[in-house]
Scaffold this motif. Structure first.
Motif, PDB file in Angstrom:
ATOM      1  N   ASP A 179       1.403  -1.441   0.243  1.00  0.00           N
ATOM      2  CA  ASP A 179       0.029  -0.338  -0.451  1.00  0.00           C
ATOM      3  C   ASP A 179       1.027   1.071  -0.220  1.00  0.00           C
ATOM      4  N   THR A 180       2.238   1.001   0.063  1.00  0.00           N
ATOM      5  CA  THR A 180       3.219   2.602  -0.530  1.00  0.00           C
ATOM      6  C   THR A 180       4.235   1.797  -1.287  1.00  0.00           C
ATOM      7  N   LEU A 181       3.577   3.539  -3.014  1.00  0.00           N
ATOM      8  CA  LEU A 181       4.728   2.895  -3.741  1.00  0.00           C
ATOM      9  C   LEU A 181       5.293   3.404  -3.939  1.00  0.00           C
TER      10      LEU A 181
ATOM     11  N   GLU B 176      -0.934   5.621  -8.828  1.00  0.00           N
ATOM     12  CA  GLU B 176      -1.537   6.481  -7.657  1.00  0.00           C
ATOM     13  C   GLU B 176      -2.864   7.537  -7.572  1.00  0.00           C
ATOM     14  N   THR B 177      -4.122   6.973  -7.150  1.00  0.00           N
ATOM     15  CA  THR B 177      -4.842   8.175  -7.654  1.00  0.00           C
ATOM     16  C   THR B 177      -4.582   9.109  -7.556  1.00  0.00           C
TER      17      THR B 177
ATOM     18  N   GLY C 115      -4.195  10.599  -4.306  1.00  0.00           N
ATOM     19  CA  GLY C 115      -2.832   9.689  -3.287  1.00  0.00           C
ATOM     20  C   GLY C 115      -3.437   8.706  -3.057  1.00  0.00           C
ATOM     21  N   PHE C 116      -4.334   7.756  -3.163  1.00  0.00           N
ATOM     22  CA  PHE C 116      -4.072   6.353  -2.865  1.00  0.00           C
ATOM     23  C   PHE C 116      -3.372   5.375  -3.869  1.00  0.00           C
ATOM     24  N   TRP C 117      -2.869   4.332  -3.303  1.00  0.00           N
ATOM     25  CA  TRP C 117      -2.800   3.552  -4.073  1.00  0.00           C
ATOM     26  C   TRP C 117      -2.212   2.191  -3.032  1.00  0.00           C
ATOM     27  N   GLU C 118      -2.602   1.069  -4.873  1.00  0.00           N
ATOM     28  CA  GLU C 118      -2.721  -0.369  -3.025  1.00  0.00           C
ATOM     29  C   GLU C 118      -2.384  -1.115  -4.880  1.00  0.00           C
TER      30      GLU C 118
END
Length: 337
Positions: A242-244, A259-260, A263-266
């Motif tokens: 969960d941390t690009l 990332e979206t 700032g969200f990333w999975e």
């Protein structure tokens, strides 16, 4: 026919087939079809069968698989003594047929469609549904029954590892000229499969490094094989999902989903799978033109046929689920090599 003459003849024939294939710029035509019947008319000269769209899609995918296998077999048969890598590539179909055969027994279905690669198959297809008899006296004789439910993943993984180890071993047996022409293509496919297996096992099954490592192709091989094929997968065993930013130093960082906007990333294994396919098939299409009259051109042709089959399946599925024209166009754009 001697090897030099056969190489020239095979490349000429493969070039003609390649020119007609729906890959590169021609792939766009697949995604402009509105119905499966349109796809059929685009791909085949005969009349569209009078079948519902769902059944027609099955027939179309089977026919494309038949054609891809038949084209590759016809090229390999041009050689009095086919090279070991082409023969190893053909075992792709045997491994797939074993999976299809046992799965049809589990589901209670009628005899399934098995891809015909005569005279190169090591299986006894007529022995179905006796899986042990099908694989008897073959490199897959250990797959001697229908695996229990808890064994199926590990048995299929063993088949895959056997296939990829066979590819790598065959590659090493080639002359330097032929090996150089195709090494990056074979190496990248195995590396990508190991990466995808690792991340799927982490994301979907929460498996540990100790559990995943034995499932990687080449992990049980000599040190040079392990280093060449498993290191990129080993490098992501402990990276956070969960941390690009933690992935920036990884060799294949550019293939990860972005990332979206907020700032969200999975990590998304499906995105990575698509990017790996694109990279692999772009390499294959370049290699086909850059390495004529070598084993590399023949193997690259095999990969372009797999690309075409994949794109046709995606186009048919897009029609089935009602994907928009923009969605279809965005998907095919990066395959235009």
């Amino acid at each position: 026919m001697d090897r030099v003459a056969a190489d020239a003849f095979v490349y000429a024939k493969a070039s003609g087939l390649y020119a007609k294939a729906f890959v590169g710029a021609r792939a766009k035509a697949l995604f402009e079809c509105s119905h499966v019947s349109d796809l059929w008319s685009l791909l085949f000269a005969d009349a569209v069968p009078l079948e519902p769209e769902s059944r027609l899609a099955q027939l179309l995918e089977r026919r494309i698989a038949e054609r891809a296998a038949a084209d590759f077999v016809s090229l390999v048969r041009m050689y009095d003594k086919p090279d070991p890598l082409s023969l190893a590539i053909l075992s792709f179909y045997d491994c797939g047929n074993i999976k299809t055969a046992y799965q049809s027994v589990v589901s209670g279905a009628e005899k399934p469609y098995l891809v015909d690669i005569s005279p190169f198959s090591r299986l006894h297809d007529a022995a179905w549904p006796d899986i042990g008899a099908m694989t008897a006296d073959s490199p897959y004789s250990w797959f001697d029954r229908v695996p229990d439910a808890g064994e199926r993943v590990s048995w299929e993984n063993r088949l895959d590892r056997q296939y990829y180890r066979g590819l790598w071993s065959a590659l090493q047996s080639l002359s330097r000229r032929d090996r150089t022409a195709v090494e990056d293509l074979i190496r990248d496919e195995i590396i990508f499969q190991n990466i995808l297996w690792t991340l799927r096992m982490r994301v979907y099954y929460n498996m540990t490094e100790e559990e995943i490592l034995p499932m990687l192709a080449g992990a049980d091989g000599p040190p040079d094989m392990r280093a060449a094929l498993t290191e990129p997968a080993m490098a992501v065993m402990d990276l956070p999902l969960d941390t690009l930013s933690a992935w920036k130093k990884w060799k294949y960082f550019s293939l990860l989903n972005p990332e979206t906007p907020d700032g969200f990333w999975e990590l998304d294994p499906r995105w990575l799978d698509l990017q790996c396919r694109r990279k692999l098939f772009h390499t294959a299409m370049r290699r086909f033109h850059q390495t004529p009259f070598t084993v590399g051109a023949l193997i690259a042709f095999f990969y372009t046929r797999r690309l075409e089959e994949y794109l046709i399946r995606v186009a048919a599925e897009g029609i089935r689920i009602g994907a928009s024209e923009n969605q279809m166009s965005e998907f095919v754009e990066d395959f235009d090599a």
